[in-house]
Design a protein around this motif. Structure first.
Motif, short mmCIF file in Angstrom:
data_model
loop_
_atom_site.label_atom_id
_atom_site.label_comp_id
_atom_site.label_asym_id
_atom_site.label_seq_id
_atom_site.Cartn_x
_atom_site.Cartn_y
_atom_site.Cartn_z
N HIS A 12 -6.87 4.96 -33.52
CA HIS A 12 -7.60 4.92 -35.50
C HIS A 12 -8.51 4.06 -35.19
N VAL A 13 -10.07 4.72 -35.33
CA VAL A 13 -11.12 3.36 -35.10
C VAL A 13 -11.32 2.95 -36.40
N GLY A 14 -10.68 1.73 -36.62
CA GLY A 14 -11.41 0.99 -38.06
C GLY A 14 -12.53 0.42 -38.29
N ASP A 15 -12.65 -0.24 -39.49
CA ASP A 15 -13.83 -1.03 -39.74
C ASP A 15 -13.76 -2.07 -38.81
N SER A 16 -14.53 -2.94 -38.51
CA SER A 16 -14.21 -3.92 -37.35
C SER A 16 -15.26 -5.06 -37.87
N ARG A 17 -15.57 -4.92 -39.33
CA ARG A 17 -15.85 -6.12 -40.21
C ARG A 17 -14.66 -6.65 -40.90
N PRO A 22 -5.84 -5.58 -37.42
CA PRO A 22 -5.28 -5.44 -36.07
C PRO A 22 -5.22 -4.70 -34.72
N PRO A 23 -5.68 -5.87 -33.55
CA PRO A 23 -5.61 -5.14 -33.06
C PRO A 23 -4.35 -3.85 -32.10
N LEU A 24 -5.04 -3.00 -31.30
CA LEU A 24 -3.19 -1.90 -31.10
C LEU A 24 -2.35 -2.37 -30.39
N CYS A 282 -9.05 -3.30 -31.72
CA CYS A 282 -9.84 -2.35 -32.73
C CYS A 282 -11.43 -2.49 -32.64
N GLU A 283 -11.27 -3.92 -33.01
CA GLU A 283 -13.19 -4.46 -32.56
C GLU A 283 -13.47 -3.81 -31.25
N THR A 284 -12.70 -3.70 -30.14
CA THR A 284 -12.96 -3.23 -28.82
C THR A 284 -13.96 -2.19 -29.15
N ILE A 285 -12.04 -0.78 -29.09
CA ILE A 285 -12.74 0.12 -29.12
C ILE A 285 -14.00 0.09 -30.17
#
Length: 414
Positions: A12-17, A22-24, A282-285
Motif C-alpha cells: 500500500h503506497v501511502g503519502d510519504s509526507r 511507518p515502514p512495512l 513506504c517513503e522508499t516505495i
C-alpha cells in the motif's frame, strides 16, 4: 484473466509526507502476508524503527496463492511480475500467438524484459519441449554473426578448423530468439529473409542446402520503420518479421507494478547475499514509484541489488539521490544534431503520424505549415521515401500528383 495471480504482496503506497506512514514489516514467506492497511488484523509497533508486523492470511488464501503461482509457472509466465492492465494486455497477446508458428516481433525499450516475453511464447507453444536458442545480434562482431547464425564448414575461412553448427540448426523444431534484430548488418539481411520465407539455408563454405523448421521471435528497441527510410534495414525483411508485433510497455507506464517488482528483487538479492531484508519503508516505495526509470526493469533490478548490498540491517536502504543523477539512455550527449538532421527527423515523424499523406486537411504539409510542393521538395532533398517505394520512386519528378485527389500519398504512383 485467471492466470495472472502473483504470490507477491501488494504494498500500500501511502503519502510519504505523512508522519503516520511507518515502514512495512514483511516476515517469513511473502505470500503469507497481507499489506493492505484496510485488512490488517494485528499490529506491533517497535519504538526504534516504527515498523509494522503484518498479520498472516488464512490458510485457504495461502493455498489459493500457491496454486495460482503454480498454474502461472506451468502456463509459461514464470518470472513476469506485475498485474497492471498494460502487462495483462501483453500476456493476452502471448496467449493468442503462442499456439501457432507465426513470427513475432517484440518492440520495446531496453530493459523491458523482451527475453522473458520471448521465453513465455516458447513455453506456451507446441515447441516447448524443444530448444529455445538465443542470439544477441548486437553482441557479436559483424564478421562472426553469419557464422554464429548459419554455422560453417571446416576450412570455410581462416581459422575455421572444425565444422560449426549454427544457431538455426540448434533451434530446429524449436524457437530462435533474435535479440536486437535492428543491429543485424544489411548484407546479412537477405539471408535471414530467405530463412523466414523458404525455411532453408547453407552453412558458410557449403553448397548443400539445409531445411530447417524454426519459429523466429525477434526483438528490438530501435525504430525499424525509421531505419528503413534511412536505408539501414530492408523493408521486405521488416514486413516478414512484423507478422505479429507486440509492444512491451516501459516501466514508467506501469507504476502500479513497481512495488511487486521491488519486493521480488529484494527477495532474490537477499537470498543470493544471504541477508534478511524484511522491511521496506513506504517513503522508499513512493520514491521508487515516482521515478521515471529510463533503464526500465533492468535498472530497477540493479538499484535494488545495490541497495541490498548497502543495507546493514533488515530495512532496505535505497540511495534515492543517486537515481536522479543517472543519464537517460537515448540522449545524445556526445554532439549536437545538425539542422538538417533535426528537420529530417521532424518531417519523418509527421509523415508517420499522417500515414504518409502529404496534402489535404489532415496531411503532413498542413501540419508542418508548408505548401505541398515545398514539402515534396524537402523530402527529395533529404532523401525521405515512403517504406516499400524505394525501387520506383527515384523516377518520379517533383510536383507529381494525382489530378482531382485532395490527398496525395508520399511516393504514390501517379
Amino acid at each position: 484473466m485467471g492466470l495472472i495471480s502473483f504470490a507477491f504482496p501488494h504494498v500500500h503506497v501511502g503519502d510519504s509526507r505523512s508522519t503516520n506512514n511507518p515502514p512495512l514489516k514483511l516476515e517469513r514467506d511473502p505470500s503469507q502476508w497481507l499489506v493492505d492497511k484496510e485488512r490488517l488484523s494485528t499490529k506491533k509497533t517497535r519504538s526504534n524503527s516504527r515498523a509494522q508486523t503484518i498479520a498472516p492470511r488464512s490458510n485457504d488464501v495461502n493455498v489459493d496463492l500457491r496454486l495460482d503461482e503454480e498454474i502461472r509457472n506451468e502456463a509459461g509466465f514464470e518470472g513476469i511480475v506485475g498485474q497492471s492492465s498494460a502487462l495483462r494486455q501483453v500476456l493476452r497477446l502471448i496467449e493468442t500467438v503462442a499456439t501457432g508458428d507465426s513470427t513475432v516481433l517484440l518492440l520495446g525499450e531496453t530493459g523491458t524484459g523482451k527475453e522473458l516475453i520471448a521465453r513465455a511464447i516458447h513455453n506456451r507453444s507446441p515447441r516447448k519441449e524443444r530448444n529455445f536458442v538465443k542470439l544477441n545480434c548486437a553482441a557479436i562482431p559483424t564478421g562472426l554473426l553469419e557464422s554464429e547464425l548459419f554455422g560453417h564448414e571446416r576450412g570455410a575461412f581462416t581459422g575455421a578448423i572444425a565444422l560449426k553448427v549454427g544457431r538455426l540448426e540448434l533451434a530446429d523444431r524449436g524457437s530462435l530468439f533474435l535479440d536486437e534484430i535492428g543491429d543485424i548488418p544489411v548484407e546479412l539481411q537477405p539471408k535471414l529473409l530467405r530463412v523466414l520465407q523458404e525455411r532453408e539455408f547453407e552453412r558458410l563454405g557449403s553448397t548443400r542446402t539445409q531445411k530447417v523448421d524454426v519459429r523466429v521471435v525477434a526483438a528490438t528497441h530501435r525504430n525499424l520503420e525509421e531505419m528503413i527510410v534511412e536505408k539501414q534495414f530492408r523493408s521486405d525483411l521488416y514486413y516478414r518479421l512484423n507478422v505479429f508485433p507486440i509492444s512491451i510497455p516501459p516501466l514508467r507506464e506501469r507504476p502500479g507494478d513497481i512495488p511487486q517488482l521491488v519486493w521480488h528483487f529484494v527477495q532474490r538479492a537477499s537470498r543470493k547475499m544471504n541477508k534478511a531484508i524484511d522491511t521496506i519503508p513506504c517513503e522508499t516505495i513512493d520514491a521508487l514509484t515516482e521515478y521515471s526509470w529510463p533503464g526500465n526493469i533492468r535498472e530497477l533490478e540493479n538499484v535494488i541489488e545495490r541497495a541490498v548490498i548497502l543495507s546493514a540491517g533488515s530495512v532496505l536502504r535505497v540511495p534515492i539521490r543517486d537515481l536522479h543523477t543517472r543519464i537517460a539512455p537515448g540522449h545524445n550527449h556526445g554532439r549536437s544534431q545538425t539542422l538538417e538532421e533535426v528537420e529530417r527527423r521532424h518531417i519523418v515523424t509527421t509523415l508517420k503520424e499522417t500515414r504518409w499523406v502529404l496534402s489535404g486537411p489532415r496531411g503532413a504539409a498542413t501540419r508542418l505549415g508548408l505548401n505541398r510542393a515545398t514539402l515534396y521538395f524537402r523530402m527529395k532533398k533529404l532523401g525521405i521515401v515512403r517504406p516499400g517505394t524505394e525501387s520506383w520512386n527515384r523516377g518520379i519528378p517533383s510536383g507529381t500528383e494525382r489530378i482531382g485527389h485532395s490527398e496525395i500519398l508520399a511516393g504514390e504512383m501517379p
